[in-house]
Design an enzyme around this catalytic site. Structure first.
Site, short mmCIF file in Angstrom:
data_model
loop_
_atom_site.label_atom_id
_atom_site.label_comp_id
_atom_site.label_asym_id
_atom_site.label_seq_id
_atom_site.Cartn_x
_atom_site.Cartn_y
_atom_site.Cartn_z
N ASP A 106 0.82 -1.22 0.00
CA ASP A 106 0.00 0.00 0.00
C ASP A 106 0.85 1.27 0.00
O ASP A 106 0.37 2.36 0.29
CB ASP A 106 -0.95 0.02 1.20
CG ASP A 106 -0.22 -0.16 2.53
OD1 ASP A 106 1.02 -0.08 2.55
OD2 ASP A 106 -0.90 -0.37 3.55
N LYS A 148 0.69 19.89 9.57
CA LYS A 148 1.40 18.64 9.26
C LYS A 148 2.92 18.83 9.19
O LYS A 148 3.54 18.57 8.17
CB LYS A 148 0.87 18.05 7.95
CG LYS A 148 -0.58 17.61 8.06
CD LYS A 148 -1.02 16.85 6.85
CE LYS A 148 -2.45 16.36 7.02
NZ LYS A 148 -2.94 15.65 5.86
#
Length: 222
Positions: A106, A148
């Protein structure tokens, strides 16, 4: 060089999509994750890939059979989940090279595999990035808001490894490499780290990950 893609998981956090297709076929910008990964590996000279599959594996094979990516593909099929360590051990029976790469099924990234290949038994590491806005404060006032932010000197396992074939004998038949061999090798000073700063890296585990990755993937894997 050869690479193993760990693509046997069910991807439960991406339901209901993964009720119908396996996680490697989840589309990012209308192209499945697994195809993006194969393009990435080919870019770095990987000429053969072993895909560890389990859940709905025939759908993965049927899809890739229709593609001409220019890379040899073999499959290591798990009838029951073996964990990352067991999956690598089973798939590695097809590898005769001294070293090989492993990538989680992934992961979408532009990490330089040539740099990683210079160190054996190495984990690619990226700087940890917070999922939340960071507040800089002065008593009860906010002075700066950062979204972030990357946290310096905290390194995260990027899910990409460059391993010596000698490690195969130490892998469990069933179990995760991150919980068995890696801690043991780390204690013995046999596990290395290759740090990658300022790289793009996504682990596609949620719908938000899909959305964020879709904005960057065409720049990441050209």
């Amino acid at each position: 060089m050869k690479a193993i893609i760990l693509a046997g998981g069910r991807g439960k956090r991406l339901r209901p999509i993964t009720d119908y297709v396996p996680k490697p076929l989840v589309p990012i910008k209308n192209i499945p994750i697994i195809e993006w990964q194969l393009r990435y590996l080919k870019k770095y000279g990987i000429n053969e890939v072993i895909i560890c599959t389990g859940y709905k594996q025939e759908m993965i094979e049927n899809y890739l059979d229709t593609k001409k990516i220019g890379i040899k593909i073999n499959y290591s099929i798990e009838k029951t989940p073996l964990g990352t360590g067991g999956a690598i051990k089973k798939a590695a029976k097809m590898i005769k090279d001294k070293t090989f790469f492993v990538i989680n099924g992934d992961t979408i990234t532009n990490i330089d595999l040539k740099k990683l290949s210079k160190t054996d038994n190495a984990i690619a590491a990226v700087e940890l990035r917070t999922k939340f806005g960071i507040l800089e404060t002065d008593e009860d006032k906010i002075t700066k808001f950062k979204e972030k932010k990357e946290i310096s000197d905290l390194w995260m396992n990027a899910g990409i490894y460059h391993l010596e074939s000698k490690i195969i004998k130490d892998l469990p038949i069933k179990g995760d490499i991150e919980k068995t061999v890696f801690p043991d090798y780390a204690n013995k000073g046999k596990l290395h780290l290759v740090k990658f700063k300022n790289v793009k890296w996504y682990s596609v585990d949620s719908f938000k990950d899909m959305e964020e990755c879709s904005l960057e993937v065409e720049k990441i894997i050209k």
